[in-house]
Design a protein around this motif. Structure first.
Motif, PDB file in Angstrom:
ATOM      1  N   THR A   1      -6.673  -6.534   2.820  1.00 44.89           N
ATOM      2  CA  THR A   1      -5.751  -5.511   2.323  1.00 44.89           C
ATOM      3  C   THR A   1      -4.338  -6.091   2.378  1.00 44.89           C
ATOM      4  O   THR A   1      -4.147  -7.265   2.725  1.00 44.89           O
ATOM      5  N   ILE A   2      -3.353  -5.272   2.068  1.00 47.38           N
ATOM      6  CA  ILE A   2      -1.968  -5.737   2.142  1.00 47.38           C
ATOM      7  C   ILE A   2      -1.627  -6.181   3.567  1.00 47.38           C
ATOM      8  O   ILE A   2      -0.842  -7.112   3.769  1.00 47.38           O
ATOM      9  N   TYR A   3      -2.262  -5.581   4.557  1.00 52.05           N
ATOM     10  CA  TYR A   3      -2.013  -5.960   5.951  1.00 52.05           C
ATOM     11  C   TYR A   3      -2.380  -7.420   6.197  1.00 52.05           C
ATOM     12  O   TYR A   3      -1.605  -8.178   6.781  1.00 52.05           O
ATOM     13  N   THR A   4      -3.558  -7.827   5.744  1.00 55.30           N
ATOM     14  CA  THR A   4      -3.973  -9.221   5.960  1.00 55.30           C
ATOM     15  C   THR A   4      -3.097 -10.182   5.170  1.00 55.30           C
ATOM     16  O   THR A   4      -2.812 -11.294   5.619  1.00 55.30           O
ATOM     17  N   ALA A   5      -2.637  -9.753   3.990  1.00 53.45           N
ATOM     18  CA  ALA A   5      -1.759 -10.611   3.189  1.00 53.45           C
ATOM     19  C   ALA A   5      -0.408 -10.818   3.867  1.00 53.45           C
ATOM     20  O   ALA A   5       0.181 -11.909   3.781  1.00 53.45           O
ATOM     21  N   LEU A   6       0.088  -9.798   4.550  1.00 55.34           N
ATOM     22  CA  LEU A   6       1.392  -9.901   5.207  1.00 55.34           C
ATOM     23  C   LEU A   6       1.398 -10.933   6.328  1.00 55.34           C
ATOM     24  O   LEU A   6       2.391 -11.643   6.530  1.00 55.34           O
TER      25      LEU A   6
ATOM     26  N   THR B   1       8.532  -9.328  15.554  1.00 56.86           N
ATOM     27  CA  THR B   1       8.618 -10.687  16.091  1.00 56.86           C
ATOM     28  C   THR B   1       8.453 -11.769  15.024  1.00 56.86           C
ATOM     29  O   THR B   1       8.471 -12.964  15.346  1.00 56.86           O
ATOM     30  N   GLU B   2       8.300 -11.368  13.757  1.00 53.24           N
ATOM     31  CA  GLU B   2       8.082 -12.339  12.684  1.00 53.24           C
ATOM     32  C   GLU B   2       9.406 -12.968  12.224  1.00 53.24           C
ATOM     33  O   GLU B   2      10.440 -12.299  12.177  1.00 53.24           O
TER      34      GLU B   2
ATOM     35  N   ILE C   1       8.935 -10.604   4.145  1.00 60.00           N
ATOM     36  CA  ILE C   1       7.538 -11.030   4.101  1.00 60.00           C
ATOM     37  C   ILE C   1       6.828 -10.466   2.864  1.00 60.00           C
ATOM     38  O   ILE C   1       6.081 -11.184   2.187  1.00 60.00           O
ATOM     39  N   LEU C   2       7.062  -9.207   2.539  1.00 58.87           N
ATOM     40  CA  LEU C   2       6.420  -8.651   1.340  1.00 58.87           C
ATOM     41  C   LEU C   2       6.890  -9.393   0.093  1.00 58.87           C
ATOM     42  O   LEU C   2       6.089  -9.677  -0.812  1.00 58.87           O
ATOM     43  N   ALA C   3       8.163  -9.722   0.028  1.00 56.41           N
ATOM     44  CA  ALA C   3       8.682 -10.465  -1.131  1.00 56.41           C
ATOM     45  C   ALA C   3       7.951 -11.798  -1.294  1.00 56.41           C
ATOM     46  O   ALA C   3       7.622 -12.205  -2.415  1.00 56.41           O
ATOM     47  N   SER C   4       7.663 -12.457  -0.181  1.00 62.34           N
ATOM     48  CA  SER C   4       6.961 -13.744  -0.265  1.00 62.34           C
ATOM     49  C   SER C   4       5.510 -13.552  -0.688  1.00 62.34           C
ATOM     50  O   SER C   4       4.944 -14.414  -1.365  1.00 62.34           O
TER      51      SER C   4
ATOM     52  N   LEU D   1       8.661  -1.506   7.242  1.00 60.98           N
ATOM     53  CA  LEU D   1       7.860  -1.587   6.019  1.00 60.98           C
ATOM     54  C   LEU D   1       8.704  -1.194   4.815  1.00 60.98           C
ATOM     55  O   LEU D   1       8.670  -1.849   3.770  1.00 60.98           O
ATOM     56  N   THR D   2       9.469  -0.121   4.959  1.00 61.18           N
ATOM     57  CA  THR D   2      10.319   0.320   3.847  1.00 61.18           C
ATOM     58  C   THR D   2      11.419  -0.699   3.571  1.00 61.18           C
ATOM     59  O   THR D   2      11.743  -0.973   2.406  1.00 61.18           O
ATOM     60  N   VAL D   3      11.992  -1.280   4.613  1.00 66.49           N
ATOM     61  CA  VAL D   3      13.003  -2.320   4.421  1.00 66.49           C
ATOM     62  C   VAL D   3      12.394  -3.513   3.678  1.00 66.49           C
ATOM     63  O   VAL D   3      13.027  -4.101   2.788  1.00 66.49           O
ATOM     64  N   ASN D   4      11.143  -3.879   4.004  1.00 66.72           N
ATOM     65  CA  ASN D   4      10.459  -4.941   3.276  1.00 66.72           C
ATOM     66  C   ASN D   4      10.315  -4.595   1.799  1.00 66.72           C
ATOM     67  O   ASN D   4      10.504  -5.446   0.929  1.00 66.72           O
ATOM     68  N   ALA D   5       9.959  -3.336   1.518  1.00 63.96           N
ATOM     69  CA  ALA D   5       9.801  -2.910   0.128  1.00 63.96           C
ATOM     70  C   ALA D   5      11.127  -2.996  -0.620  1.00 63.96           C
ATOM     71  O   ALA D   5      11.186  -3.482  -1.762  1.00 63.96           O
ATOM     72  N   LEU D   6      12.208  -2.551   0.017  1.00 61.65           N
ATOM     73  CA  LEU D   6      13.526  -2.588  -0.626  1.00 61.65           C
ATOM     74  C   LEU D   6      14.015  -4.021  -0.811  1.00 61.65           C
ATOM     75  O   LEU D   6      14.710  -4.334  -1.780  1.00 61.65           O
ATOM     76  N   THR D   7      13.646  -4.909   0.102  1.00 58.69           N
ATOM     77  CA  THR D   7      14.033  -6.310  -0.011  1.00 58.69           C
ATOM     78  C   THR D   7      13.287  -6.988  -1.155  1.00 58.69           C
ATOM     79  O   THR D   7      13.838  -7.838  -1.870  1.00 58.69           O
ATOM     80  N   ALA D   8      12.017  -6.618  -1.343  1.00 62.05           N
ATOM     81  CA  ALA D   8      11.201  -7.218  -2.397  1.00 62.05           C
ATOM     82  C   ALA D   8      11.522  -6.655  -3.779  1.00 62.05           C
ATOM     83  O   ALA D   8      11.212  -7.284  -4.791  1.00 62.05           O
ATOM     84  N   ALA D   9      12.146  -5.479  -3.834  1.00 61.99           N
ATOM     85  CA  ALA D   9      12.293  -4.741  -5.092  1.00 61.99           C
ATOM     86  C   ALA D   9      13.515  -5.175  -5.893  1.00 61.99           C
ATOM     87  O   ALA D   9      14.530  -5.609  -5.343  1.00 61.99           O
TER      88      ALA D   9
END
Length: 279
Positions: A82-87, A124-125, A131-134, A157-165
Protein backbone atom coordinates in the motif's frame (compact mmCIF):
# COMPACT_ATOMS: atom_id res chain seq x y z
CA UNK A 1 -23.88 34.00 -20.40
CA UNK A 2 -24.79 31.75 -17.45
CA UNK A 3 -24.49 32.81 -13.81
CA UNK A 4 -23.53 30.69 -10.82
CA UNK A 5 -25.18 30.58 -7.38
CA UNK A 6 -23.22 33.69 -6.38
CA UNK A 7 -24.52 35.58 -9.40
CA UNK A 8 -21.13 35.55 -11.13
CA UNK A 9 -21.21 35.39 -14.90
CA UNK A 10 -18.92 32.87 -16.57
CA UNK A 11 -18.42 31.29 -19.94
CA UNK A 12 -19.75 27.76 -20.24
CA UNK A 13 -16.98 25.20 -19.78
CA UNK A 14 -16.87 23.13 -22.97
CA UNK A 15 -16.49 19.36 -23.19
CA UNK A 16 -12.71 18.97 -23.57
CA UNK A 17 -11.00 17.41 -26.53
CA UNK A 18 -9.36 14.03 -25.88
CA UNK A 19 -5.62 14.12 -25.29
CA UNK A 20 -3.22 12.66 -27.84
CA UNK A 21 -0.57 12.03 -25.22
CA UNK A 22 -0.53 11.94 -21.44
CA UNK A 23 1.50 13.64 -18.73
CA UNK A 24 3.15 15.19 -16.96
CA UNK A 25 0.58 15.19 -14.18
CA UNK A 26 -0.55 18.03 -12.03
CA UNK A 27 -0.46 16.82 -8.42
CA UNK A 28 -3.51 18.04 -6.52
CA UNK A 29 -3.96 17.75 -2.75
CA UNK A 30 -7.62 17.45 -1.75
CA UNK A 31 -7.23 18.95 1.68
CA UNK A 32 -9.26 20.13 4.67
CA UNK A 33 -8.48 19.14 8.25
CA UNK A 34 -12.18 19.05 9.09
CA UNK A 35 -13.74 15.67 8.49
CA UNK A 36 -17.03 15.08 6.72
CA UNK A 37 -16.72 17.85 4.13
CA UNK A 38 -16.54 15.63 1.05
CA UNK A 39 -12.79 15.22 0.46
CA UNK A 40 -12.90 11.54 -0.43
CA UNK A 41 -16.20 11.79 -2.29
CA UNK A 42 -14.86 14.70 -4.33
CA UNK A 43 -11.53 12.94 -4.98
CA UNK A 44 -13.30 9.87 -6.36
CA UNK A 45 -15.88 11.74 -8.41
CA UNK A 46 -13.59 14.41 -9.86
CA UNK A 47 -11.17 11.62 -10.79
CA UNK A 48 -14.00 9.65 -12.37
CA UNK A 49 -15.20 12.64 -14.36
CA UNK A 50 -11.68 13.45 -15.58
CA UNK A 51 -11.19 9.82 -16.61
CA UNK A 52 -14.43 9.94 -18.59
CA UNK A 53 -13.02 12.96 -20.40
CA UNK A 54 -10.05 10.87 -21.50
CA UNK A 55 -7.57 11.89 -18.83
CA UNK A 56 -5.33 9.40 -17.03
CA UNK A 57 -5.89 9.90 -13.31
CA UNK A 58 -4.27 8.44 -10.20
CA UNK A 59 -5.79 8.77 -6.75
CA UNK A 60 -3.36 8.52 -3.84
CA UNK A 61 -5.32 7.39 -0.80
CA UNK A 62 -3.44 9.19 1.97
CA UNK A 63 -5.96 8.60 4.75
CA UNK A 64 -5.55 5.62 7.13
CA UNK A 65 -9.30 5.09 6.97
CA UNK A 66 -8.79 3.99 3.36
CA UNK A 67 -12.18 5.30 2.24
CA UNK A 68 -11.07 6.14 -1.30
CA UNK A 69 -9.67 2.63 -1.67
CA UNK A 70 -12.92 1.01 -0.53
CA UNK A 71 -14.89 3.54 -2.58
CA UNK A 72 -13.28 2.17 -5.75
CA UNK A 73 -13.94 -1.46 -4.86
CA UNK A 74 -10.49 -2.48 -3.62
CA UNK A 75 -9.90 -4.46 -0.43
CA UNK A 76 -6.66 -2.90 0.80
CA UNK A 77 -6.50 -5.29 3.77
CA UNK A 78 -5.89 -8.13 1.32
CA UNK A 79 -2.98 -6.31 -0.38
CA UNK A 80 0.66 -6.81 0.46
CA UNK A 81 1.69 -3.34 -0.71
CA UNK A 82 0.00 0.00 0.00
CA UNK A 83 1.10 3.63 0.16
CA UNK A 84 2.50 2.83 3.62
CA UNK A 85 5.00 0.29 2.26
CA UNK A 86 5.94 2.67 -0.57
CA UNK A 87 6.72 5.46 1.90
CA UNK A 88 9.19 3.44 3.96
CA UNK A 89 10.81 1.25 1.31
CA UNK A 90 12.81 3.56 -0.98
CA UNK A 91 13.83 0.59 -3.16
CA UNK A 92 10.23 -0.32 -3.96
CA UNK A 93 8.97 0.33 -7.48
CA UNK A 94 5.82 2.42 -7.02
CA UNK A 95 4.24 0.57 -9.94
CA UNK A 96 3.99 -2.45 -7.62
CA UNK A 97 1.63 -0.48 -5.39
CA UNK A 98 -0.67 1.01 -8.06
CA UNK A 99 -4.00 -0.76 -8.44
CA UNK A 100 -5.93 -0.49 -11.69
CA UNK A 101 -9.67 0.00 -11.13
CA UNK A 102 -12.47 -1.27 -13.34
CA UNK A 103 -12.82 2.26 -14.73
CA UNK A 104 -10.69 3.10 -17.76
CA UNK A 105 -7.99 5.65 -17.05
CA UNK A 106 -8.51 5.59 -13.26
CA UNK A 107 -5.89 4.03 -10.95
CA UNK A 108 -5.31 4.22 -7.21
CA UNK A 109 -2.49 3.82 -4.72
CA UNK A 110 -4.42 2.21 -1.86
CA UNK A 111 -4.21 2.76 1.88
CA UNK A 112 -5.33 0.92 4.97
CA UNK A 113 -5.02 1.30 8.74
CA UNK A 114 -1.25 0.63 8.54
CA UNK A 115 -0.87 4.24 7.39
CA UNK A 116 -1.86 5.43 10.87
CA UNK A 117 1.61 4.39 12.06
CA UNK A 118 3.31 6.58 9.45
CA UNK A 119 2.80 9.82 11.36
CA UNK A 120 5.05 8.60 14.19
CA UNK A 121 7.59 6.88 11.93
CA UNK A 122 8.03 9.93 9.71
CA UNK A 123 9.34 11.97 12.64
CA UNK A 124 12.72 10.22 12.52
CA UNK A 125 13.01 10.01 8.71
CA UNK A 126 15.53 12.10 6.77
CA UNK A 127 13.69 14.62 4.57
CA UNK A 128 10.46 13.57 6.25
CA UNK A 129 8.28 16.21 4.54
CA UNK A 130 9.35 15.14 1.05
CA UNK A 131 8.94 11.36 1.14
CA UNK A 132 5.60 11.27 -0.70
CA UNK A 133 7.04 13.55 -3.40
CA UNK A 134 9.88 11.09 -3.94
CA UNK A 135 7.39 8.19 -4.18
CA UNK A 136 5.37 9.98 -6.87
CA UNK A 137 8.29 11.38 -8.87
CA UNK A 138 8.81 8.29 -11.11
CA UNK A 139 5.17 8.25 -12.29
CA UNK A 140 4.47 11.95 -12.86
CA UNK A 141 4.85 11.58 -16.63
CA UNK A 142 2.38 8.69 -16.81
CA UNK A 143 -0.73 10.58 -15.66
CA UNK A 144 -2.55 13.81 -16.37
CA UNK A 145 -3.70 14.29 -12.78
CA UNK A 146 -2.64 12.81 -9.45
CA UNK A 147 -5.17 13.52 -6.71
CA UNK A 148 -4.05 13.04 -3.11
CA UNK A 149 -6.98 12.33 -0.79
CA UNK A 150 -5.66 13.74 2.51
CA UNK A 151 -6.64 12.69 6.00
CA UNK A 152 -8.60 15.16 8.17
CA UNK A 153 -5.65 16.54 10.13
CA UNK A 154 -2.73 18.93 9.75
CA UNK A 155 -0.01 16.43 10.70
CA UNK A 156 3.03 15.16 8.83
CA UNK A 157 1.00 13.18 6.30
CA UNK A 158 -0.82 16.33 5.22
CA UNK A 159 2.44 18.28 5.11
CA UNK A 160 3.84 15.53 2.85
CA UNK A 161 0.81 15.89 0.57
CA UNK A 162 1.21 19.68 0.39
CA UNK A 163 4.93 19.31 -0.30
CA UNK A 164 4.30 16.86 -3.15
CA UNK A 165 1.45 18.90 -4.66
CA UNK A 166 1.40 21.56 -7.34
CA UNK A 167 -1.84 22.90 -5.92
CA UNK A 168 -4.61 22.43 -3.37
CA UNK A 169 -8.35 22.05 -3.76
CA UNK A 170 -10.20 22.76 -0.52
CA UNK A 171 -13.63 21.15 -0.22
CA UNK A 172 -15.83 23.14 2.18
CA UNK A 173 -19.30 21.99 3.21
CA UNK A 174 -21.98 24.67 3.01
CA UNK A 175 -22.37 24.66 6.78
CA UNK A 176 -21.26 27.26 9.30
CA UNK A 177 -18.99 24.95 11.34
CA UNK A 178 -17.13 23.89 8.19
CA UNK A 179 -15.78 27.44 7.89
CA UNK A 180 -14.17 27.53 11.31
CA UNK A 181 -11.11 25.43 10.59
CA UNK A 182 -10.25 26.80 7.15
CA UNK A 183 -8.09 29.58 8.64
CA UNK A 184 -5.85 26.96 10.28
CA UNK A 185 -5.53 25.12 6.97
CA UNK A 186 -4.55 28.35 5.24
CA UNK A 187 -1.83 28.93 7.82
CA UNK A 188 -0.45 25.43 7.17
CA UNK A 189 -0.50 26.01 3.41
CA UNK A 190 1.33 29.33 3.84
CA UNK A 191 4.00 27.68 6.01
CA UNK A 192 4.59 24.97 3.41
CA UNK A 193 4.75 27.64 0.69
CA UNK A 194 7.30 29.72 2.58
CA UNK A 195 9.50 26.89 3.90
CA UNK A 196 9.27 23.86 1.61
CA UNK A 197 7.20 24.25 -1.57
CA UNK A 198 7.11 27.87 -2.80
CA UNK A 199 5.33 26.89 -6.02
CA UNK A 200 2.30 25.48 -4.17
CA UNK A 201 -0.93 27.14 -5.33
CA UNK A 202 -4.51 27.17 -4.13
CA UNK A 203 -6.32 25.87 -7.18
CA UNK A 204 -9.75 26.45 -5.78
CA UNK A 205 -12.36 26.07 -3.07
CA UNK A 206 -15.11 23.56 -3.83
CA UNK A 207 -18.40 24.07 -2.02
CA UNK A 208 -20.02 20.74 -1.18
CA UNK A 209 -23.22 19.51 0.51
CA UNK A 210 -25.13 22.54 -0.70
CA UNK A 211 -28.87 22.80 -0.15
CA UNK A 212 -31.25 25.55 -1.22
CA UNK A 213 -31.60 27.16 2.21
CA UNK A 214 -30.86 30.60 3.60
CA UNK A 215 -28.16 29.04 5.79
CA UNK A 216 -26.33 27.48 2.81
CA UNK A 217 -26.69 30.70 0.81
CA UNK A 218 -25.18 32.69 3.67
CA UNK A 219 -22.28 30.25 4.09
CA UNK A 220 -21.65 30.31 0.33
CA UNK A 221 -21.48 34.10 0.43
CA UNK A 222 -19.02 34.01 3.34
CA UNK A 223 -16.83 31.51 1.51
CA UNK A 224 -16.78 33.85 -1.48
CA UNK A 225 -15.89 36.82 0.74
CA UNK A 226 -12.93 34.83 2.08
CA UNK A 227 -11.67 33.32 -1.19
CA UNK A 228 -13.10 35.42 -4.03
CA UNK A 229 -12.63 33.97 -7.49
CA UNK A 230 -10.86 30.92 -6.07
CA UNK A 231 -14.36 29.52 -5.40
CA UNK A 232 -15.35 27.11 -8.17
CA UNK A 233 -18.39 28.14 -10.18
CA UNK A 234 -19.62 24.58 -9.83
CA UNK A 235 -21.23 23.75 -6.47
CA UNK A 236 -21.92 20.18 -5.30
CA UNK A 237 -25.42 19.57 -3.97
CA UNK A 238 -26.19 17.34 -1.02
CA UNK A 239 -27.51 14.09 -2.46
CA UNK A 240 -28.52 10.63 -1.27
CA UNK A 241 -27.15 9.27 -4.54
CA UNK A 242 -23.56 9.85 -3.37
CA UNK A 243 -23.73 7.27 -0.54
CA UNK A 244 -25.44 4.89 -2.98
CA UNK A 245 -22.52 5.32 -5.38
CA UNK A 246 -20.06 4.71 -2.54
CA UNK A 247 -21.80 1.45 -1.66
CA UNK A 248 -21.63 0.47 -5.34
CA UNK A 249 -17.88 1.30 -5.29
CA UNK A 250 -18.17 3.60 -8.29
CA UNK A 251 -17.89 7.32 -9.04
CA UNK A 252 -21.35 8.81 -9.37
CA UNK A 253 -20.45 9.86 -12.92
CA UNK A 254 -20.55 6.14 -13.76
CA UNK A 255 -23.15 4.95 -11.25
CA UNK A 256 -25.83 7.52 -12.09
CA UNK A 257 -24.54 9.28 -15.19
CA UNK A 258 -27.52 11.62 -15.63
CA UNK A 259 -28.03 12.50 -11.98
CA UNK A 260 -27.73 16.17 -11.00
CA UNK A 261 -24.70 15.54 -8.78
CA UNK A 262 -22.92 13.59 -11.54
CA UNK A 263 -23.44 16.58 -13.83
CA UNK A 264 -22.05 18.89 -11.14
CA UNK A 265 -18.87 16.84 -10.78
CA UNK A 266 -18.45 16.79 -14.56
CA UNK A 267 -18.78 20.59 -14.49
CA UNK A 268 -16.01 20.73 -11.87
CA UNK A 269 -13.80 18.55 -14.10
CA UNK A 270 -14.49 20.75 -17.14
CA UNK A 271 -13.77 23.87 -15.10
CA UNK A 272 -10.46 22.39 -13.94
CA UNK A 273 -9.50 21.64 -17.55
CA UNK A 274 -10.67 25.06 -18.78
CA UNK A 275 -8.63 26.77 -16.05
CA UNK A 276 -5.60 24.63 -16.95
CA UNK A 277 -5.49 23.01 -13.52
CA UNK A 278 -5.45 19.74 -15.49
CA UNK A 279 -4.37 19.43 -19.13
Amino acid sequence: MPTDLLGREYETFPVPEPLRQHGPARVIAMCNQKGGVGKTTSSINIAGALAQYGRRVLIVDFDPQGAATVGLGINANALENTIYTALFNPKMDVHEVIQHTKFDGLDIIPANIDLSAAEVQLVTEVGREQILASVLRPIIKEYDAIIIDCQPSLGLLTVNALTAADGVIIPVAAEFFALRGVALLMQSIEKVQSRINPSLEIYGVLVTMFTRTLHSDEVLQRIYEAFGDKVFHSVISRSIKLPDANVAAAPITYFAHNHKTAKEYREVAREMIARNIVA
